[in-house]
Design an enzyme around this catalytic site. Structure first.
Site, PDB file in Angstrom:
ATOM      1  N   GLU A  35       0.844  -1.195   0.000  1.00  0.00           N
ATOM      2  CA  GLU A  35       0.000   0.000   0.000  1.00  0.00           C
ATOM      3  C   GLU A  35       0.879   1.245   0.000  1.00  0.00           C
ATOM      4  OE1 GLU A  35      -3.086  -0.210  -1.203  1.00  0.00           O
ATOM      5  OE2 GLU A  35      -3.575  -1.607   0.400  1.00  0.00           O
ATOM      6  N   HIS A  36       0.532   2.206  -0.825  1.00  0.00           N
ATOM      7  CA  HIS A  36       1.283   3.462  -0.973  1.00  0.00           C
ATOM      8  C   HIS A  36       2.708   3.222  -1.474  1.00  0.00           C
ATOM      9  CE1 HIS A  36      -1.742   6.271   0.636  1.00  0.00           C
ATOM     10  NE2 HIS A  36      -2.129   5.224   1.357  1.00  0.00           N
ATOM     11  N   ASP A  38       2.982   2.230  -4.826  1.00  0.00           N
ATOM     12  CA  ASP A  38       2.940   2.371  -6.303  1.00  0.00           C
ATOM     13  C   ASP A  38       3.548   3.683  -6.783  1.00  0.00           C
ATOM     14  OD1 ASP A  38       0.687   3.845  -5.444  1.00  0.00           O
ATOM     15  OD2 ASP A  38      -0.664   3.017  -6.974  1.00  0.00           O
ATOM     16  N   GLY A 125     -12.751   1.881  -1.012  1.00  0.00           N
ATOM     17  CA  GLY A 125     -11.344   1.617  -1.316  1.00  0.00           C
ATOM     18  C   GLY A 125     -11.195   0.480  -2.306  1.00  0.00           C
ATOM     19  N   SER A 128     -13.559   2.266  -7.401  1.00  0.00           N
ATOM     20  CA  SER A 128     -14.628   2.549  -8.353  1.00  0.00           C
ATOM     21  C   SER A 128     -14.171   3.632  -9.340  1.00  0.00           C
ATOM     22  CB  SER A 128     -15.900   2.974  -7.626  1.00  0.00           C
ATOM     23  OG  SER A 128     -15.624   4.023  -6.741  1.00  0.00           O
ATOM     24  N   SER A 129     -13.285   4.517  -8.902  1.00  0.00           N
ATOM     25  CA  SER A 129     -12.796   5.578  -9.802  1.00  0.00           C
ATOM     26  C   SER A 129     -12.046   4.991 -10.983  1.00  0.00           C
ATOM     27  CB  SER A 129     -11.832   6.521  -9.081  1.00  0.00           C
ATOM     28  OG  SER A 129     -12.333   6.920  -7.867  1.00  0.00           O
ATOM     29  N   GLU A 161      -7.252  11.310 -13.583  1.00  0.00           N
ATOM     30  CA  GLU A 161      -7.438  11.403 -12.122  1.00  0.00           C
ATOM     31  C   GLU A 161      -6.534  12.490 -11.525  1.00  0.00           C
ATOM     32  OE1 GLU A 161      -8.632   8.007 -10.318  1.00  0.00           O
ATOM     33  OE2 GLU A 161      -8.322   8.728  -8.280  1.00  0.00           O
ATOM     34  N   ASP A 173      -4.281   1.007  -9.303  1.00  0.00           N
ATOM     35  CA  ASP A 173      -5.715   0.766  -9.478  1.00  0.00           C
ATOM     36  C   ASP A 173      -6.077   0.607 -10.945  1.00  0.00           C
ATOM     37  OD1 ASP A 173      -5.502   1.233  -6.816  1.00  0.00           O
ATOM     38  OD2 ASP A 173      -6.798   2.988  -6.753  1.00  0.00           O
TER      39      ASP A 173
HETATM   40  C1  GAF Z   1      -5.249   4.675  -3.929  1.00  0.00           C
HETATM   41  C2  GAF Z   1      -4.460   5.087  -5.157  1.00  0.00           C
HETATM   42  F1  GAF Z   1      -5.290   5.374  -6.201  1.00  0.00           F
HETATM   43  C3  GAF Z   1      -3.445   4.040  -5.579  1.00  0.00           C
HETATM   44  O1  GAF Z   1      -2.653   4.520  -6.622  1.00  0.00           O
HETATM   45  C4  GAF Z   1      -2.576   3.603  -4.395  1.00  0.00           C
HETATM   46  O2  GAF Z   1      -1.595   4.559  -4.114  1.00  0.00           O
HETATM   47  C5  GAF Z   1      -3.431   3.313  -3.162  1.00  0.00           C
HETATM   48  O3  GAF Z   1      -4.342   4.356  -2.872  1.00  0.00           O
HETATM   49  C6  GAF Z   1      -2.585   3.088  -1.943  1.00  0.00           C
HETATM   50  O4  GAF Z   1      -1.787   1.972  -2.117  1.00  0.00           O
HETATM   51  O5  GAF Z   1      -6.063   3.574  -4.211  1.00  0.00           O
END
Ligand code: GAF
Length: 382
Positions: A35-36, A38, A125, A128-129, A161, A173
């Site tokens: 998570e976080h 990418d 989370g 959907s975007s 986005e 995502d």
């Molecule tokens: C959101 C972001 F859109 C993703 O790119 C990612 O950074 C995520 O948060 C956290 O891992 O979904």
């Protein structure tokens, strides 16, 4: 694929526009771990799911385009030759953003009509975007024979986005939603933007999502704030992204950082390592280790990266105290949405009903439980 939603979208399109549409499905995603990482050009481990956005789309022969959000019964009229951002927070900006970014890529889109519906709970989370962006960009690519590859399409979604929604998201995502593989999760290297599929069959265990049903309002600004903290530390370390450093390198600039920012960068470095370890654990069928890594990820997100919230922490604590949950953590950007839990199948029911009750007692509101199937990515449907 949910036949009912497909039928509803298609017949709504036909009754509004009197012509046959092309149909697109674009899924949401889960993320097992990473998570976080990418936007730090690191590793993530997402999978597309069987919830998503269904779009019916066709060319328009009038001088305007109409996009209709079927579940909200809300229509948006605009012209592709005069795109204007609307009020913040509206789904309409995703559409504007996609069309505008296609144009910036030098491709021609004329007026079109679309109807869409989704079954991804908002704010959960589950992306959907990205599903909406991908469904639109994929549909327009087909409709106007733009000749863009899937890899180019996800970059358009991401830019939309960034520029029209204002979230400086990474690529996880959009990638997972576009490239998902049925029954697999994808170990994605966000620098090369290439992935390796891992079949997910945990036999006696399963992944269960629990939605806090909260989304705290600071999430977008906090997200962008974390992103810029990481960028500035990478710059200080003279590297392209935090992906390029280890804990020892970070130690070298520790005295130039606030203790909070040091912990944030350390979290990113450690989380990256956890993703690689997790992929090995899955290869080896070592679910105990996978679960420990998932719990450790949450610890980092809660205490170091500070993107969790009371409700998420409560759900993870419940999982820890259960004894049949190998791992649990918050998933996605944070400040609300879902936890992902690795649960022994035969104890899933007792666990979920216990948690549901405890959550209700504590927060005076309900959480929601989801079981998802891992699905293929964005595609044309019948
Ligand atoms: C959101 C972001 F859109 C993703 O790119 C990612 O950074 C995520 O948060 C956290 O891992 O979904």
């Amino acid at each position: 694929m949910k036949i009912l939603l497909t039928t509803r979208v298609k017949s709504s399109f036909i009754s509004k526009f009197n012509t046959n549409p092309i149909m697109v499905f674009s899924p949401g995603r889960i993320n097992i771990i990473g998570e976080h990482t990418d936007y730090n050009e690191g590793f993530v481990f997402p999978a597309a799911i069987d919830m998503g956005i269904y779009v019916a789309m066709g060319r328009s022969d009038s001088d305007k385009s109409t996009v209709h959000a079927l579940d909200m019964e809300e229509s948006f009229d605009f012209s592709v030759s005069n795109l204007k951002v609307v009020e913040t927070g509206s789904w309409k900006n995703y559409i504007i953003g996609i069309v505008s970014e296609i144009q910036k890529a030098g491709k021609l889109v004329t007026e079109f009509n679309a109807v869409f519906i989704g079954d991804i709970p908002g704010g959960a989370g589950l992306s959907s975007s990205a599903a909406l962006e991908n469904s639109m960009v994929f549909g327009l690519n087909e409709l106007f024979n733009l000749g863009l590859s899937k890899s180019e399409l996800i970059l358009i979604s991401q830019k939309a986005e960034h520029s029209y929604v204002g979230v400086k998201c990474g690529i996880m995502d959009q990638y997972a939603s576009m490239f998902g593989v049925k029954k697999n999760a994808l170990l994605l290297d966000c620098r090369t933007v290439k992935s390796k599929p891992y079949p997910i069959n945990f036999e006696k265990h399963q992944l269960v999502l629990i939605n806090t049903n909260v989304k705290h309002s600071l999430s977008d600004s906090a997200y962008n704030d974390r992103h810029s903290v990481c960028e500035s530390i990478a710059e200080m370390l003279n590297v392209k992204a935090l992906r390029d450093v280890n804990a020892y390198d970070l130690e070298g600039v520790k005295d130039q950082l606030t203790p909070e920012n040091y912990q944030k960068a350390l979290y990113v470095i450690q989380e990256n390592n956890r993703v690689v370890q997790a992929s090995k654990a899955i290869e080896d069928g070592n679910l105990k280790l996978l679960g420990e890594l998932i719990y450790a990820s949450h610890e980092g997100l809660q205490h170091q990266y500070k993107v969790s919230c009371e409700e998420l922490d409560f759900l993870v604590e419940q999982a820890k105290s259960n004894g049949h949950v190998l791992g649990a953590r918050m998933m996605g950007g944070g400040f609300g949405g879902c936890t992902i839990n690795l649960v022994a199948k035969e104890h899933t029911e007792t666990f979920t009903s216990q948690v549901t009750q405890a959550y209700k007692n504590t927060f005076k509101k309900a959480c929601s439980i989801y079981f998802v199937e891992l699905s293929n990515g964005t595609q044309i449907i019948a």
